[in-house]
Design a protein around this motif. Structure first.
Motif, PDB file in Angstrom:
ATOM      1  N   GLY A  14       0.833  -1.190   0.000  1.00 17.37           N
ATOM      2  CA  GLY A  14       0.000   0.000   0.000  1.00 17.37           C
ATOM      3  C   GLY A  14       0.869   1.242   0.000  1.00 17.37           C
ATOM      4  O   GLY A  14       1.895   1.286   0.678  1.00 17.37           O
ATOM      5  N   CYS A  15       0.469   2.246  -0.791  1.00 10.39           N
ATOM      6  CA  CYS A  15       1.236   3.497  -0.792  1.00 10.39           C
ATOM      7  C   CYS A  15       0.889   4.284   0.470  1.00 10.39           C
ATOM      8  O   CYS A  15       0.007   3.898   1.231  1.00 10.39           O
ATOM      9  N   LEU A  16       1.555   5.382   0.657  1.00 15.05           N
ATOM     10  CA  LEU A  16       1.388   6.185   1.869  1.00 15.05           C
ATOM     11  C   LEU A  16      -0.063   6.615   2.087  1.00 15.05           C
ATOM     12  O   LEU A  16      -0.577   6.575   3.206  1.00 15.05           O
ATOM     13  N   CYS A  17      -0.735   7.037   1.015  1.00 13.80           N
ATOM     14  CA  CYS A  17      -2.107   7.543   1.162  1.00 13.80           C
ATOM     15  C   CYS A  17      -3.140   6.435   1.023  1.00 13.80           C
ATOM     16  O   CYS A  17      -4.321   6.654   1.265  1.00 13.80           O
ATOM     17  N   GLY A  18      -2.706   5.251   0.607  1.00 14.16           N
ATOM     18  CA  GLY A  18      -3.624   4.116   0.525  1.00 14.16           C
ATOM     19  C   GLY A  18      -4.357   3.976  -0.801  1.00 14.16           C
ATOM     20  O   GLY A  18      -5.208   3.090  -0.941  1.00 14.16           O
ATOM     21  N   SER A  19      -4.045   4.827  -1.792  1.00 14.14           N
ATOM     22  CA  SER A  19      -4.752   4.736  -3.082  1.00 14.14           C
ATOM     23  C   SER A  19      -4.260   3.573  -3.938  1.00 14.14           C
ATOM     24  O   SER A  19      -5.032   2.972  -4.673  1.00 14.14           O
ATOM     25  N   VAL A  20      -2.958   3.313  -3.843  1.00 16.54           N
ATOM     26  CA  VAL A  20      -2.398   2.204  -4.622  1.00 16.54           C
ATOM     27  C   VAL A  20      -2.209   1.012  -3.689  1.00 16.54           C
ATOM     28  O   VAL A  20      -1.576   1.132  -2.641  1.00 16.54           O
ATOM     29  N   LYS A  21      -2.827  -0.105  -4.088  1.00 11.84           N
ATOM     30  CA  LYS A  21      -2.748  -1.305  -3.241  1.00 11.84           C
ATOM     31  C   LYS A  21      -2.381  -2.514  -4.082  1.00 11.84           C
ATOM     32  O   LYS A  21      -2.606  -2.534  -5.294  1.00 11.84           O
ATOM     33  N   GLY A  22      -1.855  -3.500  -3.433  1.00 14.64           N
ATOM     34  CA  GLY A  22      -1.514  -4.723  -4.132  1.00 14.64           C
ATOM     35  C   GLY A  22      -0.941  -5.737  -3.184  1.00 14.64           C
ATOM     36  O   GLY A  22      -1.162  -5.660  -1.969  1.00 14.64           O
ATOM     37  N   ASN A  23      -0.211  -6.678  -3.746  1.00 10.57           N
ATOM     38  CA  ASN A  23       0.434  -7.672  -2.898  1.00 10.57           C
ATOM     39  C   ASN A  23       1.661  -8.230  -3.601  1.00 10.57           C
ATOM     40  O   ASN A  23       1.824  -8.109  -4.803  1.00 10.57           O
ATOM     41  N   ILE A  24       2.520  -8.834  -2.795  1.00  9.69           N
ATOM     42  CA  ILE A  24       3.730  -9.452  -3.325  1.00  9.69           C
ATOM     43  C   ILE A  24       3.880 -10.831  -2.705  1.00  9.69           C
ATOM     44  O   ILE A  24       3.586 -11.017  -1.521  1.00  9.69           O
TER      45      ILE A  24
ATOM     46  N   ARG B 166      11.856   4.017 -13.267  1.00  9.41           N
ATOM     47  CA  ARG B 166      11.553   4.130 -11.843  1.00  9.41           C
ATOM     48  C   ARG B 166      10.088   4.508 -11.721  1.00  9.41           C
ATOM     49  O   ARG B 166       9.676   5.557 -12.197  1.00  9.41           O
ATOM     50  N   TRP B 167       9.336   3.623 -11.099  1.00 10.67           N
ATOM     51  CA  TRP B 167       7.880   3.787 -10.998  1.00 10.67           C
ATOM     52  C   TRP B 167       7.510   4.402  -9.658  1.00 10.67           C
ATOM     53  O   TRP B 167       8.099   4.069  -8.630  1.00 10.67           O
ATOM     54  N   HIS B 168       6.524   5.303  -9.702  1.00 11.71           N
ATOM     55  CA  HIS B 168       6.104   5.946  -8.457  1.00 11.71           C
ATOM     56  C   HIS B 168       4.613   6.239  -8.486  1.00 11.71           C
ATOM     57  O   HIS B 168       3.960   6.093  -9.521  1.00 11.71           O
ATOM     58  N   THR B 169       4.095   6.663  -7.348  1.00 11.98           N
ATOM     59  CA  THR B 169       2.676   7.017  -7.288  1.00 11.98           C
ATOM     60  C   THR B 169       2.528   8.513  -7.559  1.00 11.98           C
ATOM     61  O   THR B 169       3.399   9.309  -7.204  1.00 11.98           O
ATOM     62  N   ALA B 170       1.418   8.878  -8.183  1.00 11.42           N
ATOM     63  CA  ALA B 170       1.124  10.291  -8.406  1.00 11.42           C
ATOM     64  C   ALA B 170       0.290  10.844  -7.257  1.00 11.42           C
ATOM     65  O   ALA B 170       0.189  12.051  -7.071  1.00 11.42           O
ATOM     66  N   CYS B 171      -0.298   9.947  -6.447  1.00 11.54           N
ATOM     67  CA  CYS B 171      -1.174  10.383  -5.350  1.00 11.54           C
ATOM     68  C   CYS B 171      -0.357  10.925  -4.185  1.00 11.54           C
ATOM     69  O   CYS B 171      -0.658  11.984  -3.641  1.00 11.54           O
ATOM     70  N   CYS B 172       0.683  10.203  -3.779  1.00  7.70           N
ATOM     71  CA  CYS B 172       1.452  10.606  -2.594  1.00  7.70           C
ATOM     72  C   CYS B 172       2.946  10.684  -2.884  1.00  7.70           C
ATOM     73  O   CYS B 172       3.747  10.790  -1.961  1.00  7.70           O
ATOM     74  N   ASN B 173       3.317  10.632  -4.189  1.00  8.05           N
ATOM     75  CA  ASN B 173       4.720  10.774  -4.595  1.00  8.05           C
ATOM     76  C   ASN B 173       5.677   9.837  -3.874  1.00  8.05           C
ATOM     77  O   ASN B 173       6.711  10.261  -3.362  1.00  8.05           O
ATOM     78  N   MET B 174       5.300   8.574  -3.818  1.00  8.24           N
ATOM     79  CA  MET B 174       6.189   7.584  -3.208  1.00  8.24           C
ATOM     80  C   MET B 174       6.691   6.615  -4.274  1.00  8.24           C
ATOM     81  O   MET B 174       5.971   6.315  -5.231  1.00  8.24           O
ATOM     82  N   PRO B 175       7.920   6.143  -4.116  1.00  8.45           N
ATOM     83  CA  PRO B 175       8.444   5.175  -5.076  1.00  8.45           C
ATOM     84  C   PRO B 175       7.666   3.862  -4.990  1.00  8.45           C
ATOM     85  O   PRO B 175       7.254   3.462  -3.894  1.00  8.45           O
ATOM     86  N   LEU B 176       7.466   3.229  -6.125  1.00  2.78           N
ATOM     87  CA  LEU B 176       6.875   1.888  -6.132  1.00  2.78           C
ATOM     88  C   LEU B 176       7.963   0.852  -6.384  1.00  2.78           C
ATOM     89  O   LEU B 176       8.192  -0.024  -5.577  1.00  2.78           O
ATOM     90  N   ALA B 177       8.638   1.027  -7.531  1.00  2.52           N
ATOM     91  CA  ALA B 177       9.602  -0.009  -7.907  1.00  2.52           C
ATOM     92  C   ALA B 177      10.488   0.477  -9.043  1.00  2.52           C
ATOM     93  O   ALA B 177      10.185   1.470  -9.699  1.00  2.52           O
ATOM     94  N   ASN B 178      11.567  -0.256  -9.265  1.00  8.43           N
ATOM     95  CA  ASN B 178      12.426  -0.067 -10.428  1.00  8.43           C
ATOM     96  C   ASN B 178      12.297  -1.288 -11.319  1.00  8.43           C
ATOM     97  O   ASN B 178      12.197  -2.406 -10.810  1.00  8.43           O
ATOM     98  N   THR B 179      12.305  -1.067 -12.626  1.00  7.29           N
ATOM     99  CA  THR B 179      12.369  -2.198 -13.563  1.00  7.29           C
ATOM    100  C   THR B 179      13.328  -1.828 -14.684  1.00  7.29           C
ATOM    101  O   THR B 179      13.706  -0.667 -14.827  1.00  7.29           O
TER     102      THR B 179
END
Ligand SMILES: [Zn+2]
Ligand SMILES: [Zn+2]
Length: 193
Positions: free
Chosen positions: A8-18, A86-99
Motif C-alpha cells: 500500500g502506498c502512503l495515502c492508501g490509493s495504490v494497493k496490491g500484494n507481493i 523508476r515507478w512511483h505514485t502520483a497520489c502521494c509521490n512515493m516510489p513503487l519499484a524499479n524495472t
C-alpha cells in the motif's frame, strides 16, 4: 515457505500484494545517487530515504508483484538515457519499484516501504536481514560500516543465477508495470532526448 505480503502506498490509493518466495528475492539497501535523485524528484526525500540517503528494496520477479487498486495513479520516470524505469505514485509521490526498460527482463526492485508488516519481527522473519548494501560512496555523512563502496562483485553470480532462473521460468510476466512490451503509464524523461 512463501508469504503473501500486502502492499500500500502512503495515502492508501495504490494497493496490491507481493509473493515473497524464499531464494527468489534479494533484500538490499541502495545508497546510490540515482535513488537519491529519484527521491528528490518526488520531492519526498525525508519520507523515502534513511539518514544515509539509502533506499530499502526487495528485488524479485515481476510476476510475484500484483497491483490491485490505483493503477491509474502509477507514473514512471527515467533519469538517464540508458537507465532503468523508476515507478512511483502520483497520489502521494512515493516510489513503487524499479524495472528494466525491456519488459522481458525478469527483474523488479520493489520499495520495501510499500510492504505492510504488522511489526519489525514479522518483517525480519519474512525478509531476513539486508543481504547487500551497495554504493556506500554516495552515502550522506559517513559510509555505513556494512556498506560496500560500490557494487560487490561477489553479488554478480547470484544476480545472474536469479536472472537465468527467471528467464527460463518466464517470470517477467505478468508485470504490474507493463502491458506486454508497453509501459502501463507515461514515462517522464529527465534527460534531453
Ligand atoms: Zn540506487
Ligand atoms: Zn498514494
Amino acid at each position: 515457505m512463501s508469504k503473501i505480503v500486502e502492499l500500500g502506498c502512503l495515502c492508501g490509493s495504490v494497493k496490491g500484494n507481493i509473493n515473497v518466495v524464499p531464494k527468489s528475492f534479494f533484500h538490499v539497501h541502495c545508497l546510490c545517487c540515482d535513488c537519491q535523485r529519484f527521491a528528490e524528484h518526488l520531492n519526498n526525500s525525508d519520507k523515502i530515504l534513511d539518514d544515509h540517503g539509502g533506499s530499502e528494496l526487495l528485488q524479485t520477479y515481476p510476476s510475484y508483484v500484483e497491483i490491485t487498486e490505483g493503477r491509474d495513479k502509477i507514473r514512471g520516470v527515467q533519469l538517464e538515457r540508458k537507465g532503468i524505469y523508476r515507478w512511483h505514485t502520483a497520489c502521494c509521490n512515493m516510489p513503487l519499484a524499479n524495472t528494466m526498460t525491456n519488459s522481458n527482463i525478469p527483474f523488479v526492485g520493489l520499495s520495501v516501504k510499500l510492504m505492510k508488516f504488522s511489526n519489525d519481527k514479522e518483517k525480519t522473519e519474512i525478509l531476513g536481514p539486508v543481504t547487500m548494501k551497495a554504493f556506500g560512496k554516495y552515502s550522506i555523512g559517513d559510509i555505513p560500516k556494512d556498506a560496500h563502496p560500490r557494487f560487490p562483485i561477489s553479488f554478480m553470480p547470484k544476480i545472474l543465477g536469479f536472472m537465468l532462473k527467471g528467464l527460463l521460468r518466464g517470470m517477467s510476466r505478468p508485470s504490474p508495470f507493463f502491458n506486454g512490451k508497453e509501459p502501463i503509464a507515461s514515462i517522464d524523461y529527465l534527460f534531453k532526448k
